[in-house]
Design a protein around this motif. Sequence first.
Motif, mmCIF file in Angstrom:
data_model
loop_
_atom_site.group_PDB
_atom_site.id
_atom_site.type_symbol
_atom_site.label_atom_id
_atom_site.label_comp_id
_atom_site.label_asym_id
_atom_site.label_seq_id
_atom_site.Cartn_x
_atom_site.Cartn_y
_atom_site.Cartn_z
ATOM 1 N N CYS A 94 -30.437 -22.476 -3.557
ATOM 2 C CA CYS A 94 -29.613 -21.989 -4.669
ATOM 3 C C CYS A 94 -28.116 -22.079 -4.372
ATOM 4 C CB CYS A 94 -29.979 -20.543 -5.025
ATOM 5 S SG CYS A 94 -31.682 -20.336 -5.617
ATOM 6 N N GLN A 95 -27.710 -23.117 -3.640
ATOM 7 C CA GLN A 95 -26.299 -23.291 -3.326
ATOM 8 C C GLN A 95 -25.666 -24.340 -4.233
ATOM 9 O OE1 GLN A 95 -25.411 -22.200 1.155
ATOM 10 N NE2 GLN A 95 -26.719 -23.991 1.085
ATOM 11 N N MET A 96 -25.992 -24.255 -5.520
ATOM 12 C CA MET A 96 -25.430 -25.177 -6.496
ATOM 13 C C MET A 96 -24.115 -24.607 -7.029
ATOM 14 S SD MET A 96 -27.778 -27.344 -6.244
ATOM 15 C CE MET A 96 -27.208 -28.478 -7.498
ATOM 16 N N ALA A 97 -23.177 -25.482 -7.309
ATOM 17 C CA ALA A 97 -21.861 -25.048 -7.780
ATOM 18 C C ALA A 97 -21.494 -25.760 -9.074
ATOM 19 C CB ALA A 97 -20.804 -25.325 -6.724
ATOM 20 N N ILE A 98 -20.715 -25.092 -9.906
ATOM 21 C CA ILE A 98 -20.187 -25.673 -11.140
ATOM 22 C C ILE A 98 -18.690 -25.896 -10.950
ATOM 23 C CG2 ILE A 98 -19.812 -25.314 -13.601
ATOM 24 C CD1 ILE A 98 -22.272 -23.546 -13.633
ATOM 25 N N ILE A 99 -18.255 -27.122 -11.153
ATOM 26 C CA ILE A 99 -16.850 -27.454 -10.942
ATOM 27 C C ILE A 99 -16.054 -27.133 -12.205
ATOM 28 C CG2 ILE A 99 -15.221 -29.315 -10.433
ATOM 29 C CD1 ILE A 99 -17.427 -30.738 -8.955
ATOM 30 N N PRO A 100 -14.958 -26.406 -12.086
ATOM 31 C CA PRO A 100 -14.122 -26.118 -13.263
ATOM 32 C C PRO A 100 -13.543 -27.399 -13.849
ATOM 33 C CG PRO A 100 -13.559 -24.701 -11.402
ATOM 34 C CD PRO A 100 -14.466 -25.763 -10.867
ATOM 35 N N GLU A 101 -13.171 -27.335 -15.103
ATOM 36 C CA GLU A 101 -12.593 -28.489 -15.780
ATOM 37 C C GLU A 101 -11.294 -28.919 -15.095
ATOM 38 O OE1 GLU A 101 -11.359 -29.832 -20.354
ATOM 39 O OE2 GLU A 101 -11.944 -27.759 -19.893
ATOM 40 N N ASN A 102 -11.127 -30.209 -14.909
ATOM 41 C CA ASN A 102 -9.918 -30.796 -14.310
ATOM 42 C C ASN A 102 -9.703 -30.371 -12.855
ATOM 43 O OD1 ASN A 102 -9.301 -31.986 -16.838
ATOM 44 N ND2 ASN A 102 -8.250 -30.121 -17.499
ATOM 45 N N PHE A 103 -10.770 -29.991 -12.182
ATOM 46 C CA PHE A 103 -10.642 -29.494 -10.806
ATOM 47 C C PHE A 103 -10.050 -30.561 -9.881
ATOM 48 C CE2 PHE A 103 -12.396 -28.778 -6.532
ATOM 49 C CZ PHE A 103 -11.986 -27.483 -6.294
ATOM 50 N N PHE A 104 -10.677 -31.741 -9.850
ATOM 51 C CA PHE A 104 -10.199 -32.772 -8.945
ATOM 52 C C PHE A 104 -8.922 -33.436 -9.463
ATOM 53 C CE2 PHE A 104 -14.607 -32.585 -7.328
ATOM 54 C CZ PHE A 104 -14.319 -32.411 -5.981
ATOM 55 N N GLU A 105 -8.693 -33.383 -10.776
ATOM 56 C CA GLU A 105 -7.416 -33.874 -11.299
ATOM 57 C C GLU A 105 -6.259 -33.033 -10.737
ATOM 58 O OE1 GLU A 105 -10.125 -33.560 -12.924
ATOM 59 O OE2 GLU A 105 -10.452 -35.230 -14.305
ATOM 60 N N GLU A 106 -6.478 -31.732 -10.669
ATOM 61 C CA GLU A 106 -5.449 -30.852 -10.104
ATOM 62 C C GLU A 106 -5.311 -31.081 -8.600
ATOM 63 O OE1 GLU A 106 -3.393 -28.853 -11.802
ATOM 64 O OE2 GLU A 106 -4.310 -29.708 -13.603
ATOM 65 N N ALA A 107 -6.434 -31.411 -7.952
ATOM 66 C CA ALA A 107 -6.365 -31.719 -6.520
ATOM 67 C C ALA A 107 -5.555 -32.985 -6.282
ATOM 68 C CB ALA A 107 -7.772 -31.861 -5.949
ATOM 69 N N ASP A 108 -5.720 -33.978 -7.166
ATOM 70 C CA ASP A 108 -4.958 -35.223 -7.048
ATOM 71 C C ASP A 108 -3.460 -34.974 -7.201
ATOM 72 O OD1 ASP A 108 -7.260 -36.698 -6.649
ATOM 73 O OD2 ASP A 108 -7.491 -37.194 -8.781
ATOM 74 N N LYS A 109 -3.096 -33.970 -7.998
ATOM 75 C CA LYS A 109 -1.684 -33.636 -8.198
ATOM 76 C C LYS A 109 -1.133 -32.802 -7.049
ATOM 77 C CE LYS A 109 -2.310 -33.374 -13.228
ATOM 78 N NZ LYS A 109 -2.291 -32.436 -14.398
ATOM 79 N N GLY A 110 -2.007 -32.344 -6.142
ATOM 80 C CA GLY A 110 -1.560 -31.501 -5.042
ATOM 81 C C GLY A 110 -1.571 -30.023 -5.372
ATOM 82 N N MET A 111 -2.071 -29.677 -6.570
ATOM 83 C CA MET A 111 -2.125 -28.265 -6.968
ATOM 84 C C MET A 111 -3.275 -27.530 -6.273
ATOM 85 S SD MET A 111 0.448 -28.101 -8.876
ATOM 86 C CE MET A 111 0.237 -26.442 -9.519
ATOM 87 N N ILE A 112 -4.297 -28.284 -5.859
ATOM 88 C CA ILE A 112 -5.405 -27.722 -5.080
ATOM 89 C C ILE A 112 -5.489 -28.500 -3.784
ATOM 90 C CG2 ILE A 112 -7.892 -27.300 -4.990
ATOM 91 C CD1 ILE A 112 -7.914 -27.224 -8.009
ATOM 92 N N ARG A 113 -5.461 -27.787 -2.661
ATOM 93 C CA ARG A 113 -5.563 -28.431 -1.361
ATOM 94 C C ARG A 113 -6.721 -27.833 -0.573
ATOM 95 N NH1 ARG A 113 0.512 -28.007 0.753
ATOM 96 N NH2 ARG A 113 0.614 -26.363 -0.820
ATOM 97 N N PHE A 114 -7.360 -28.666 0.221
ATOM 98 C CA PHE A 114 -8.547 -28.250 0.965
ATOM 99 C C PHE A 114 -8.244 -28.266 2.462
ATOM 100 C CE2 PHE A 114 -9.690 -30.621 -2.833
ATOM 101 C CZ PHE A 114 -10.464 -29.705 -3.523
ATOM 102 N N LYS A 115 -8.742 -27.262 3.152
ATOM 103 C CA LYS A 115 -8.524 -27.175 4.589
ATOM 104 C C LYS A 115 -9.739 -26.531 5.243
ATOM 105 C CE LYS A 115 -5.707 -27.420 8.237
ATOM 106 N NZ LYS A 115 -5.040 -28.650 8.699
#
Length: 229
Positions: free
Chosen positions: A65-86
């Motif tokens: 049950c480790q399924m996730a729902i991605i918010p709208e425009n999630f990776f688009e915001e990551a491409d803009k640098g608004m979301i960063r992963f570490k």
Amino acid sequence: MLPSLVPRAATGPNRSFLRTLFCLLFSLLRAMVSKFIESYVTWKLPLEKYALKPDHPFEEDYASCQMAIIPENFFEEADKGMIRFKKTPKWCFCDEGIGFEDGTTLEADVVILATGYDGDKKLKAIIPEPFPSWLEFPWGLMPLYRGTIHPLIPNMGFVGYVQSNSNVRASELRSMWLNRLMDEEFKLPSKEKMLYQFYKEMEVMKKSSRFYKNHCISTFSIQHADDLM
């Protein structure tokens, strides 16, 4: 809709020999479908680009049950640098925001500690003695019969603790089942039989995923509903 394509586990509690044999014969098909979904998700989403691809197969996530729902425009915001992963095992606060083990920092005005919740710990705080020490006895996770009744704790039911593909549907069935139990429309089996039933379910979860302690019954959720009915 993708998770619904994954067949259930090849083994299950109280499953007949013919049904088990049938599922085993189609275990290769189950693996192929799971691999197809995993490849599709990896192709559809930039998981490798952001080092987010799990180190375990898709089937294990589904089974725990480790399924996730991605918010709208999630990776688009990551491409803009608004979301960063570490990814880091250690971090600390610093003047600029957050400092990491490798010496890098991340500027932040607000830090949200999304640590989840420790349900077992909270239950131990409200349940009277001597029952807190029995919550995870004897296998290290709460042995709930029909996902609702702890065989060693009387006069108490747990609804919504065990996860499934649809928690709303499962919780509704368990609530109806618990209501009929309280109305004495049926009686529970012995403590030994209830613990043995949970043990068999745990063995199925162990074979499905290394994350079996998540209390997830996705691999036999339909059979679980049938048992409740």
